[in-house]
Design a protein around this motif. Structure first.
Motif, mmCIF file in Angstrom:
data_model
loop_
_atom_site.group_PDB
_atom_site.id
_atom_site.type_symbol
_atom_site.label_atom_id
_atom_site.label_comp_id
_atom_site.label_asym_id
_atom_site.label_seq_id
_atom_site.Cartn_x
_atom_site.Cartn_y
_atom_site.Cartn_z
ATOM 1 N N PRO A 252 0.827 -1.208 0.000
ATOM 2 C CA PRO A 252 0.000 0.000 0.000
ATOM 3 C C PRO A 252 0.862 1.258 0.000
ATOM 4 N N PHE A 253 0.403 2.289 -0.704
ATOM 5 C CA PHE A 253 1.201 3.494 -0.785
ATOM 6 C C PHE A 253 1.014 4.338 0.466
ATOM 7 N N ALA A 254 1.978 5.194 0.735
ATOM 8 C CA ALA A 254 1.898 6.051 1.910
ATOM 9 C C ALA A 254 1.282 7.395 1.546
ATOM 10 N N LEU A 255 1.604 8.439 2.300
ATOM 11 C CA LEU A 255 1.078 9.755 2.048
ATOM 12 C C LEU A 255 1.631 10.259 0.708
ATOM 13 N N PRO A 256 1.115 11.249 0.003
ATOM 14 C CA PRO A 256 0.434 12.411 0.564
ATOM 15 C C PRO A 256 -0.964 12.132 1.114
ATOM 16 N N ARG A 257 -1.227 12.829 2.200
ATOM 17 C CA ARG A 257 -2.459 12.576 2.930
ATOM 18 C C ARG A 257 -3.701 12.880 2.102
ATOM 19 N N SER A 258 -3.681 14.000 1.382
ATOM 20 C CA SER A 258 -4.879 14.419 0.654
ATOM 21 C C SER A 258 -5.279 13.389 -0.392
ATOM 22 N N VAL A 259 -4.296 12.786 -1.062
ATOM 23 C CA VAL A 259 -4.601 11.789 -2.081
ATOM 24 C C VAL A 259 -5.218 10.557 -1.438
ATOM 25 N N PHE A 260 -4.633 10.127 -0.332
ATOM 26 C CA PHE A 260 -5.148 8.934 0.338
ATOM 27 C C PHE A 260 -6.559 9.167 0.869
ATOM 28 N N ARG A 377 6.662 -3.637 8.549
ATOM 29 C CA ARG A 377 7.827 -3.551 7.660
ATOM 30 C C ARG A 377 8.177 -2.096 7.354
ATOM 31 N N ALA A 378 7.152 -1.270 7.163
ATOM 32 C CA ALA A 378 7.417 0.140 6.840
ATOM 33 C C ALA A 378 8.148 0.839 7.979
ATOM 34 N N VAL A 379 7.685 0.630 9.207
ATOM 35 C CA VAL A 379 8.315 1.290 10.352
ATOM 36 C C VAL A 379 9.742 0.790 10.536
ATOM 37 N N ARG A 380 9.945 -0.502 10.367
ATOM 38 C CA ARG A 380 11.289 -1.062 10.572
ATOM 39 C C ARG A 380 12.277 -0.600 9.518
ATOM 40 N N THR A 381 11.790 -0.265 8.338
ATOM 41 C CA THR A 381 12.673 0.220 7.273
ATOM 42 C C THR A 381 12.634 1.740 7.159
ATOM 43 N N ARG A 382 12.105 2.375 8.190
ATOM 44 C CA ARG A 382 12.066 3.842 8.283
ATOM 45 C C ARG A 382 11.287 4.481 7.140
ATOM 46 N N ARG A 383 10.232 3.776 6.697
ATOM 47 C CA ARG A 383 9.313 4.359 5.728
ATOM 48 C C ARG A 383 8.017 4.741 6.427
ATOM 49 N N ALA A 384 7.302 5.709 5.874
ATOM 50 C CA ALA A 384 6.029 6.122 6.463
ATOM 51 C C ALA A 384 4.972 5.072 6.166
ATOM 52 N N PRO A 385 4.330 4.501 7.193
ATOM 53 C CA PRO A 385 3.256 3.546 6.925
ATOM 54 C C PRO A 385 2.021 4.259 6.383
ATOM 55 N N GLU A 386 1.175 3.512 5.714
ATOM 56 C CA GLU A 386 -0.084 4.077 5.241
ATOM 57 C C GLU A 386 -0.945 4.385 6.459
ATOM 58 N N VAL A 387 -1.464 5.594 6.525
ATOM 59 C CA VAL A 387 -2.173 6.062 7.712
ATOM 60 C C VAL A 387 -3.594 6.479 7.352
ATOM 61 N N LEU A 388 -4.536 6.083 8.174
ATOM 62 C CA LEU A 388 -5.919 6.532 8.009
ATOM 63 C C LEU A 388 -6.003 8.016 8.360
ATOM 64 N N THR A 389 -6.658 8.802 7.526
ATOM 65 C CA THR A 389 -6.754 10.234 7.768
ATOM 66 C C THR A 389 -8.147 10.634 8.223
ATOM 67 N N ASP A 390 -8.184 11.720 8.969
ATOM 68 C CA ASP A 390 -9.422 12.371 9.388
ATOM 69 C C ASP A 390 -9.294 13.833 8.985
ATOM 70 N N ARG A 391 -10.331 14.597 9.184
ATOM 71 C CA ARG A 391 -10.280 16.017 8.821
ATOM 72 C C ARG A 391 -10.201 16.860 10.081
ATOM 73 N N ARG A 392 -9.303 17.831 10.047
ATOM 74 C CA ARG A 392 -9.110 18.742 11.169
ATOM 75 C C ARG A 392 -8.952 20.135 10.604
ATOM 76 N N ASP A 393 -9.843 21.038 10.982
ATOM 77 C CA ASP A 393 -9.822 22.409 10.464
ATOM 78 C C ASP A 393 -9.878 22.432 8.940
ATOM 79 N N GLY A 394 -10.657 21.524 8.385
ATOM 80 C CA GLY A 394 -10.871 21.499 6.944
ATOM 81 C C GLY A 394 -9.785 20.838 6.124
ATOM 82 N N ARG A 395 -8.784 20.240 6.750
ATOM 83 C CA ARG A 395 -7.710 19.598 5.986
ATOM 84 C C ARG A 395 -7.499 18.180 6.500
ATOM 85 N N PRO A 396 -7.012 17.275 5.643
ATOM 86 C CA PRO A 396 -6.786 15.902 6.077
ATOM 87 C C PRO A 396 -5.520 15.791 6.915
#
Length: 439
Positions: A252-260, A377-396
């Motif tokens: 699975p791909f990581a951020l950018p947050r807005s795309v995800f 695997r992502a955390v162990r290889t120092r990559r950003a894991p795919e993260v569930l986003t929410d909206r805060r002040d109108g931005r993800p």
């Protein structure tokens, strides 16, 4: 059918008290609402993933109308015949991929959604890739026919340069059928980081008589020893990043947050339907369970809480909370002890496999969170894991960056951050914590 769930029975012992009877009535009403009130939105607005899945049930090749000039009707028929001759579960979905679309512009996201909408099972799905003139393939179970490398190899094959998508897909099908995608990919990319002596020789011959004397210069030789390796390393680095990128397409791909966030939001209706089905299934499992009364009661509590959250859900984070509550209820019914919750980083990845230490960016405190295999695997290889986003002040933003006082999910990490065995997501919903998310 709706009336069957008006009595979600608890344990069959005679010790059932008035509190359990009141819960049964409340759960029955929630079940009726789930079964009778959620079908209309699905019928009214079919998700993009469901439309593609329906098309692939009719034919193994689906081409978006915008691409019919690139893959015409005759080519589609030829691909269909080729797939049927292979007798493999191959499907082709050629859909434009653009950043911000229903799939975030990512072929792996499109493939996962379509595979899920088709009911899962053994499958190979070929789509357009991340790059121009590129195609991508995903398969379930992974690696069964080496489909991923079969599709990736086509990009590097010289005779495929300038070929249209139909020819590229046809070549990928042939390689998949042969079952040697890994070997073909290795052969096609074998010389990516190496010098090209033939081209260098041709360049030298074209340079005329002055070339040998230049190479004989001590200054030039010194520069070649210093600058040459630097340039070569830079070129190799670029090529290896390209190859690594191709390998990473299977995760699975990581951020950018807005795309995800856009990709998840686009299929919210389908996610809601699946959540409703799973809530009802949990109710049936709890009703027929023969386990300890306390365990069945915890499952019924989770069932009631999941129905409450589903009824009030305002987006994907809340729907993910429904699945977290379902997992909590099923864990109560299972014989397994100390079951892990869903993945902290993205609960829709499914159950976690291990707890790991993790420190949020910009914070000093370290947490122990439950992670799925991919995020581990992502955390162990120092990559950003795919993260569930929410909206805060109108931005993800990552859901856990929402203040805990405003979000039950940020406060609990979908189960990772509970305080102990006596603490539960169901209990927090029952005491009213979920209303903070709704304010």
């Amino acid at each position: 059918m709706c009336t069957d769930l008006l009595h979600p029975a608890g344990p069959r012992q005679s010790s059932a008290n008035a509190r359990r009877l009141r819960r049964a009535v409340a759960l029955g009403a929630a079940s009726v609402a789930l079964l009778c009130g959620t079908a209309a939105p699905s019928a009214a607005a079919e998700s993009p993933g469901q439309k593609i899945a329906d098309a692939l049930r009719r034919s193994p090749v689906h081409v978006d109308p915008s691409l019919t000039s690139a893959v015409d009707a005759e080519q589609q028929r030829e691909l269909t015949a080729r797939i049927r001759r292979s007798r493999l579960p191959i499907r082709v979905a050629l859909v434009p991929l653009v950043e911000g679309d229903s799939w975030g512009g990512k072929p792996e996201q499109l493939a996962e959604v379509v595979h899920d909408r088709m009911g899962g099972g053994p499958s190979i799905l070929i789509t357009l890739g991340n790059y121009p003139d590129d195609i991508s393939a995903r398969e379930w179970p992974s690696g069964a026919h080496q489909a991923f490398h079969a599709a990736a190899a086509v990009f590097f094959q010289k005779d495929m340069k300038g070929a249209g998508p139909a020819k590229r897909v046809a070549r990928a099908i042939d390689i998949i059928e042969a079952g040697n995608g890994d070997t073909v990919y290795a052969r096609a990319t074998a010389g990516l980081g190496a010098p090209k002596p033939t081209q260098d020789t041709a360049d030298g011959a074209g340079a005329g008589a002055k070339a040998p004397s230049a190479h004989g210069s001590p200054v030039v030789r010194l520069l070649s020893l210093v600058v040459g390796p630097v340039l070569l390393l830079a070129a190799v680095g670029l090529l290896l990043r390209r190859r690594s990128r191709l390998r990473d397409l299977s995760t699975p791909f990581a951020l950018p947050r807005s795309v995800f966030a856009a990709a998840r939001q686009a299929d919210e209706a389908g996610l809601r339907d699946r959540a409703a089905e799973e809530v009802v299934r949990l109710g049936e499992e709890a009703r027929t369970a023969q386990g300890a009364p306390a365990a069945v009661e915890r499952a019924l509590d989770a069932y009631a809480a999941a129905g409450t959250v589903l009824d009030r859900a305002r987006g994907v984070p809340d729907l993910a909370g429904v699945f977290a509550l379902i997992a909590e209820g099923r864990a109560a019914l299972s014989a397994a002890t100390a079951a892990l919750p869903l993945c902290f980083f993205h609960p829709l990845h499914g159950p976690a496999v291990r707890r790991i230490p993790w420190r949020p960016l910009g914070r000093r405190e370290q947490l122990r969170v439950a992670a799925c295999e991919t995020c581990l695997r992502a955390v162990r290889t120092r990559r950003a894991p795919e993260v569930l986003t929410d909206r805060r002040d109108g931005r993800p933003v990552p859901y856990f960056e929402v203040p805990a006082e405003d979000s039950l999910w940020a406060a609990t990490g979908y189960g990772s951050l509970l305080s102990g065995a006596a603490d539960s997501l169901a209990g927090r919903v029952q005491r009213g914590d979920f209303t903070r998310t709704q304010d």
